[in-house]
Scaffold this motif. Structure first.
Motif, PDB file in Angstrom:
ATOM      1  N   ASN A 182       0.811  -1.214   0.000  1.00 41.47           N
ATOM      2  CA  ASN A 182       0.000   0.000   0.000  1.00 41.47           C
ATOM      3  C   ASN A 182       0.846   1.265   0.000  1.00 41.47           C
ATOM      4  O   ASN A 182       0.438   2.306  -0.495  1.00 41.47           O
ATOM      5  CB  ASN A 182      -0.934   0.008   1.207  1.00 41.47           C
ATOM      6  CG  ASN A 182      -2.184  -0.820   0.940  1.00 41.47           C
ATOM      7  OD1 ASN A 182      -2.526  -1.070  -0.208  1.00 41.47           O
ATOM      8  ND2 ASN A 182      -2.855  -1.232   1.997  1.00 41.47           N
ATOM      9  N   ILE A 228      -4.718   4.403  -4.714  1.00 43.31           N
ATOM     10  CA  ILE A 228      -5.964   3.672  -4.883  1.00 43.31           C
ATOM     11  C   ILE A 228      -6.580   3.956  -6.252  1.00 43.31           C
ATOM     12  O   ILE A 228      -6.715   5.099  -6.668  1.00 43.31           O
ATOM     13  CB  ILE A 228      -6.965   4.042  -3.773  1.00 43.31           C
ATOM     14  CG1 ILE A 228      -6.372   3.717  -2.396  1.00 43.31           C
ATOM     15  CG2 ILE A 228      -8.283   3.324  -3.977  1.00 43.31           C
ATOM     16  CD1 ILE A 228      -6.055   2.262  -2.179  1.00 43.31           C
ATOM     17  N   GLN A 244     -10.069   3.355  -8.282  1.00 43.42           N
ATOM     18  CA  GLN A 244     -11.477   3.007  -8.019  1.00 43.42           C
ATOM     19  C   GLN A 244     -12.105   2.340  -9.235  1.00 43.42           C
ATOM     20  O   GLN A 244     -11.985   2.823 -10.350  1.00 43.42           O
ATOM     21  CB  GLN A 244     -12.277   4.263  -7.656  1.00 43.42           C
ATOM     22  CG  GLN A 244     -13.744   3.942  -7.367  1.00 43.42           C
ATOM     23  CD  GLN A 244     -14.472   5.119  -6.777  1.00 43.42           C
ATOM     24  OE1 GLN A 244     -14.331   5.405  -5.590  1.00 43.42           O
ATOM     25  NE2 GLN A 244     -15.235   5.808  -7.599  1.00 43.42           N
ATOM     26  N   TYR A 282     -14.512  -6.858  -0.763  1.00 43.14           N
ATOM     27  CA  TYR A 282     -14.128  -5.587  -1.386  1.00 43.14           C
ATOM     28  C   TYR A 282     -12.967  -4.942  -0.620  1.00 43.14           C
ATOM     29  O   TYR A 282     -12.039  -4.386  -1.217  1.00 43.14           O
ATOM     30  CB  TYR A 282     -15.314  -4.627  -1.408  1.00 43.14           C
ATOM     31  CG  TYR A 282     -16.319  -4.865  -2.518  1.00 43.14           C
ATOM     32  CD1 TYR A 282     -16.339  -6.046  -3.261  1.00 43.14           C
ATOM     33  CD2 TYR A 282     -17.259  -3.887  -2.829  1.00 43.14           C
ATOM     34  CE1 TYR A 282     -17.259  -6.250  -4.263  1.00 43.14           C
ATOM     35  CE2 TYR A 282     -18.197  -4.079  -3.844  1.00 43.14           C
ATOM     36  CZ  TYR A 282     -18.185  -5.265  -4.559  1.00 43.14           C
ATOM     37  OH  TYR A 282     -19.100  -5.460  -5.569  1.00 43.14           O
ATOM     38  N   ASP A 283     -13.039  -5.006   0.714  1.00 45.79           N
ATOM     39  CA  ASP A 283     -11.970  -4.443   1.533  1.00 45.79           C
ATOM     40  C   ASP A 283     -10.629  -5.121   1.239  1.00 45.79           C
ATOM     41  O   ASP A 283      -9.573  -4.472   1.218  1.00 45.79           O
ATOM     42  CB  ASP A 283     -12.296  -4.596   3.017  1.00 45.79           C
ATOM     43  CG  ASP A 283     -13.455  -3.709   3.456  1.00 45.79           C
ATOM     44  OD1 ASP A 283     -13.815  -2.783   2.697  1.00 45.79           O
ATOM     45  OD2 ASP A 283     -14.009  -3.959   4.555  1.00 45.79           O
ATOM     46  N   TYR A 315      -9.659  -6.509  -1.616  1.00 43.65           N
ATOM     47  CA  TYR A 315      -9.119  -6.028  -2.889  1.00 43.65           C
ATOM     48  C   TYR A 315      -8.450  -4.667  -2.727  1.00 43.65           C
ATOM     49  O   TYR A 315      -7.401  -4.393  -3.316  1.00 43.65           O
ATOM     50  CB  TYR A 315     -10.221  -5.951  -3.948  1.00 43.65           C
ATOM     51  CG  TYR A 315     -10.522  -7.282  -4.594  1.00 43.65           C
ATOM     52  CD1 TYR A 315      -9.605  -7.864  -5.473  1.00 43.65           C
ATOM     53  CD2 TYR A 315     -11.706  -7.958  -4.341  1.00 43.65           C
ATOM     54  CE1 TYR A 315      -9.863  -9.089  -6.063  1.00 43.65           C
ATOM     55  CE2 TYR A 315     -11.984  -9.179  -4.932  1.00 43.65           C
ATOM     56  CZ  TYR A 315     -11.064  -9.746  -5.796  1.00 43.65           C
ATOM     57  OH  TYR A 315     -11.312 -10.959  -6.379  1.00 43.65           O
ATOM     58  N   GLU A 316      -9.046  -3.810  -1.912  1.00 44.97           N
ATOM     59  CA  GLU A 316      -8.446  -2.495  -1.694  1.00 44.97           C
ATOM     60  C   GLU A 316      -7.139  -2.621  -0.915  1.00 44.97           C
ATOM     61  O   GLU A 316      -6.148  -1.958  -1.226  1.00 44.97           O
ATOM     62  CB  GLU A 316      -9.423  -1.576  -0.954  1.00 44.97           C
ATOM     63  CG  GLU A 316      -8.884  -0.179  -0.760  1.00 44.97           C
ATOM     64  CD  GLU A 316      -9.942   0.817  -0.295  1.00 44.97           C
ATOM     65  OE1 GLU A 316      -9.566   1.920   0.123  1.00 44.97           O
ATOM     66  OE2 GLU A 316     -11.135   0.481  -0.347  1.00 44.97           O
ATOM     67  N   GLN A 317      -7.126  -3.487   0.089  1.00 39.79           N
ATOM     68  CA  GLN A 317      -5.943  -3.656   0.907  1.00 39.79           C
ATOM     69  C   GLN A 317      -4.812  -4.323   0.123  1.00 39.79           C
ATOM     70  O   GLN A 317      -3.652  -3.892   0.183  1.00 39.79           O
ATOM     71  CB  GLN A 317      -6.280  -4.512   2.143  1.00 39.79           C
ATOM     72  CG  GLN A 317      -5.085  -4.894   3.001  1.00 39.79           C
ATOM     73  CD  GLN A 317      -4.447  -3.702   3.682  1.00 39.79           C
ATOM     74  OE1 GLN A 317      -5.133  -2.737   4.006  1.00 39.79           O
ATOM     75  NE2 GLN A 317      -3.142  -3.768   3.911  1.00 39.79           N
ATOM     76  N   GLY A 350      -4.936  -2.350  -3.933  1.00 43.87           N
ATOM     77  CA  GLY A 350      -5.132  -0.922  -4.098  1.00 43.87           C
ATOM     78  C   GLY A 350      -6.279  -0.609  -5.035  1.00 43.87           C
ATOM     79  O   GLY A 350      -6.287   0.436  -5.688  1.00 43.87           O
ATOM     80  N   ARG A 369     -10.299  -0.089  -5.244  1.00 41.68           N
ATOM     81  CA  ARG A 369     -11.544   0.127  -4.507  1.00 41.68           C
ATOM     82  C   ARG A 369     -12.720  -0.151  -5.451  1.00 41.68           C
ATOM     83  O   ARG A 369     -12.840   0.477  -6.496  1.00 41.68           O
ATOM     84  CB  ARG A 369     -11.618   1.554  -3.979  1.00 41.68           C
ATOM     85  CG  ARG A 369     -12.886   1.858  -3.193  1.00 41.68           C
ATOM     86  CD  ARG A 369     -12.843   3.259  -2.628  1.00 41.68           C
ATOM     87  NE  ARG A 369     -11.730   3.402  -1.696  1.00 41.68           N
ATOM     88  CZ  ARG A 369     -10.982   4.499  -1.597  1.00 41.68           C
ATOM     89  NH1 ARG A 369     -11.228   5.539  -2.370  1.00 41.68           N
ATOM     90  NH2 ARG A 369      -9.992   4.548  -0.720  1.00 41.68           N
ATOM     91  N   LYS A 378     -16.559  -0.002  -6.295  1.00 41.82           N
ATOM     92  CA  LYS A 378     -17.752   0.746  -5.938  1.00 41.82           C
ATOM     93  C   LYS A 378     -18.894   0.344  -6.865  1.00 41.82           C
ATOM     94  O   LYS A 378     -18.767   0.422  -8.083  1.00 41.82           O
ATOM     95  CB  LYS A 378     -17.493   2.253  -6.046  1.00 41.82           C
ATOM     96  CG  LYS A 378     -18.701   3.108  -5.679  1.00 41.82           C
ATOM     97  CD  LYS A 378     -18.384   4.586  -5.820  1.00 41.82           C
ATOM     98  CE  LYS A 378     -19.611   5.433  -5.465  1.00 41.82           C
ATOM     99  NZ  LYS A 378     -19.334   6.898  -5.631  1.00 41.82           N
TER     100      LYS A 378
END
Length: 553
Positions: free
Chosen positions: A43, A48, A50, A75-76, A78-80, A83, A85, A87
Motif C-alpha cells: 500500500n 488507490i 477506483q 471488497y476491503d 481487494y483495496e488492501q 489498491g 476500490r 464501488k
C-alpha cells in the motif's frame, strides 16, 4: 457439494455470472502490477484505483452484520491487497439484473467493465464499437499463472473471445469435461438378474430389456431406461447417442475435413430407430414427453427404473434423493464409461466450457486493473494463504456456508479441474493421504466426504461415487487419456442465419425426434427432417460455420 466451483442444482454445476464494471481512477496513476507475477505492490507503493461496478445480488449469500454487496470484507481485501476500490453503481436482484443491464447497454451508457452472458451480447457490443481491444493489455499485465490458465484447453476458450484477431473480452473459463456423459446402472439389479456389467451397447440393450421384463424392483412395472422431455443431458439420451457415434447439437469434422452438424448425420437415424423399438416394447416411460428430470426421478425413486445416462454428478442430483432414504442407502448404483455399438470406442461429446465473458468499455481509464483482479482470483485458485481465505469465506476466514466467494467481481474456474481430480483424488482416498491434494478446497471436501462414507456416513455417498477409484472423475480422467472426447468444433459467435433460424430448427428437431421415439411417425421421417433442416436455413448455417472454421486455421 463444493460451494465455490462451477455448480448445478446440488451444488455441482451452475455458476451465477458475475457482473463487474467500470474503471475510473481516483488518482491517475497506472497500476503497478507486474506482467509476470501476481505479486502486488504494498500500500505504501501504490495509490488507490477506483473501479465502479454493477452487480447482481445472489439471494443465498449470508451476510455478516453490517455487510452488504456495497460494503464487505471481500471488497476491503481487494483495496488492501491490490489498491483497487470497488464501488457499485447499482445492485439488482438476479431476476431484474439482466433487464437492467440490457437497458443500460441499449442506452449506450455502459460501465467500464462487466460480464455478458454469451457471444451474442458480446458481438452486439463489438458491432456497436463500445468495447476495448484487450490484446496488448492482457499481454502486458496478465501474470504468468494467468496466461498459463487460459492455455490448458489448447486456446479455444480464448479464441472464442476474439473478433478479427482482437481480444475483445476475457472468457469466464470453466471445465468443458464436466459436461461429459456416463452410464449409471443399478448394480444390485444386475446381480439379482445375473447380468454382466455393460461393456457394449449390446449389453445396454439387453439390460434394458431384462429390467423391463423381469421387474427387479418388484413394483409390477419397470422400464429399462430413463428419459425426459428435453431428450438430452441428465436422464436424457446424449450418452446413448454417443454410443452410436452420434453427436446431437454440436459441430464435428466430417470425412472431408469440413464441419457437419451432428444431429443430421446417419448415425442419429440408427440410434433413433433403436429407441423407437425400445419404446414400442415398453422399455421407456410412455409419459416421458411431459416430464422433467425431477419428475422422471419419481419413477427411479419408486424402483421402476434402474439405468440412466447423465453427467458426473448424477449421484448427487437427482439420484441421491432416490438412493438414500431415512439415512440408509437403498439403491446400489454404479457408474460406467460410455459403451459403444461397435469396436470403436465411444466418445463423449462436450462443449466449449465458457460461462460468459468479461468485457471492458473503450472509455475505461484503467483497464489494467481488470487484469489485476483476474490475476488475484487465479492466484487464489492455485494457492491460497490463510489470510486470503477472506476472498472465499469472508472475514471469519472459515467456510461456514455463507458463500462469500460470490462477492468477487470476476470468477472463473480451471479448464481441467475435474478431469485432473480424477487422476489424484482416488489415490488420495485409497492411501488416506490428503497431502497430495495440496489443500484444494474442492478436493479436500470430496476427500473428507468419501472417507466419512467409508466410515458409515451415508450422506457422503454421492461424493464417493464421484471421487472413488472407478468413479465418474476417474472415468473422466481416463476419457482424456484415451482421447475419448468429441468437442464441439464451432465456438464462434452465432452466425446471422443461426440468430434468425436456429430456434425454429431446434424446435423442429426436438419435435421430430420425440415423435420418432414415441412411434408416432416412421423412422423415415428422419430423412425428411434432414431435408427440411437444410432447406429452412441449415444449409446456409453450415456454409457460414465453415467460412468461420476456415478463418480459424
Amino acid at each position: 457439494m463444493n460451494k465455490w466451483k462451477k455448480t448445478t442444482a446440488f451444488g455441482l454445476v451452475a455458476c451465477t455470472l458475475v457482473f463487474a464494471s467500470a474503471c475510473s481512477s481516483t488518482n491517475s496513476q497506472e497500476a503497478a502490477q507486474s506482467p509476470t507475477t501476481s505479486t502486488s505492490p504494498t500500500n505504501s507503493e501504490k495509490k488507490i484505483v477506483q473501479l465502479t461496478t454493477v452487480r447482481s445480488n445472489p439471494s443465498d449469500i449470508k451476510w455478516d452484520p453490517g455487510e452488504s454487496m456495497d460494503k464487505n470484507s471481500v471488497y476491503d481485501a481487494y483495496e488492501q491487497d491490490l489498491g483497487i476500490r470497488i464501488k457499485n453503481m447499482w445492485v439488482a436482484d438476479s431476476k431484474q439484473f439482466a433487464q437492467k443491464l440490457n437497458m443500460m447497454i441499449a442506452s449506450n451508457d455502459i460501465p467500464d467493465f462487466f460480464s455478458v452472458a454469451d457471444q451474442v451480447q458480446l458481438q452486439q457490443l463489438v458491432d456497436a464499437d463500445m468495447l476495448m481491444d484487450m490484446s496488448a493489455i492482457f499481454d502486458k499485465y496478465a501474470s504468468s499463472e494467468t496466461k498459463e490458465w487460459f492455455t490448458k484447453d489448447g486456446g479455444n476458450q480464448m479464441k472464442s473471445a476474439k473478433v478479427d484477431g482482437k481480444l475483445m473480452a476475457i472468457p469466464l473459463t470453466a471445465d468443458p469435461y464436466g459436461s461429459s456423459s456416463y452410464l449409471w446402472v443399478r448394480k444390485d439389479w444386475l446381480s439379482k438378474l445375473n447380468l454382466p456389467e455393460p461393456k457394449t451397447m449390446q449389453d445396454v440393450l439387453k439390460i434394458s430389456e431384462e429390467f423391463t421384463k423381469k421387474d427387479p424392483g418388484g413394483t409390477g412395472k419397470s422400464f429399462g431406461l430413463t428419459l425426459q422431455k428435453d431428450l438430452l443431458d441428465d436422464y436424457g439420451l446424449t450418452g446413448f447417442f454417443n454410443g452410436y457415434h452420434a453427436y446431437p447439437g454440436i459441430w464435428q469434422k466430417g470425412t472431408d475435413g469440413k464441419l457437419v452438424y451432428g444431429s443430421i448425420q446417419p448415425q442419429m437415424k440408427v440410434a433413433l430407430k433403436q429407441l423407437q423399438d425400445m419404446y414400442k416394447s415398453g422399455q421407456i416411460d410412455p409419459e416421458f414427453g411431459a416430464k422433467d428430470p425431477d419428475k422422471e426421478n419419481e419413477l427411479v425413486a419408486a424402483n421402476k427404473i434402474g439405468m440412466a445416462y447423465g453427467a458426473f454428478y448424477l449421484s448427487a442430483w437427482p439420484l441421491a434423493s432416490a438412493a438414500i432414504k431415512d439415512g440408509k442407502l437403498v439403491q446400489d448404483w454404479q457408474v460406467y464409461g460410455l459403451p459403444s455399438i461397435d469396436g470403436t470406442a465411444a466418445k463423449s461429446q462436450i462443449g466449449l466450457g465458457v460461462n460468459g465473458y468479461v468485457v471492458v468499455s473503450k472509455n475505461c481509464k484503467n483497464p489494467e486493473a481488470v487484469i489485476q483482479i483476474l490475476n488475484q482470483w487465479i492466484k487464489l485458485q492455485i494457492s491460497m494463504t490463510d489470510k486470503e481465505r477472506v476472498y472465499i469465506n469472508g472475514k471469519e476466514l472459515e467456510d461456514k456456508g455463507k458463500l462469500y466467494f460470490k462477492v468477487n467481481p470476476i470468477r472463473l474456474f480451471a479448464q481441467d479441474g475435474n478431469v485432473q481430480a480424477g487422476g489424484i483424488l482416488p489415490k488420495a482416498i485409497e492411501s488416506k493421504d490428503p497431502s497430495m491434494l495440496k489443500n484444494d478446497p474442492d478436493l479436500m471436501n470430496r476427500y473428507a466426504a468419501a472417507q466419512n462414507y467409508l466410515k458409515g456416513d451415508v450422506s457422503g455417498w454421492f461424493h464417493w461415487m464421484i471421487a472413488k477409484s472407478g468413479g465418474s472423475f476417474s472415468i473422466m480422467n481416463q476419457y482424456l487419456k484415451d482421447s475419448r472426447y468429441e468437442q464441439d468444433q464451432f465456438f464462434g459467435a452465432p452466425t446471422q442465419t443461426m440468430q434468425d433460424k436456429k430456434s425454429v430448427l431446434d424446435a423442429k428437431e426436438k419435435e421430430i425426434f420425440t415423435k420418432i421415439i414415441m412411434n408416432q411417425v416412421s423412422i423415415d421421417e428422419f430423412d425428411k427432417f434432414v431435408a427440411d433442416w437444410n432447406n429452412l436455413g441449415g444449409e446456409k448455417i453450415t456454409k457460414e460455420v465453415n467460412d468461420w472454421y476456415t478463418k480459424q486455421k
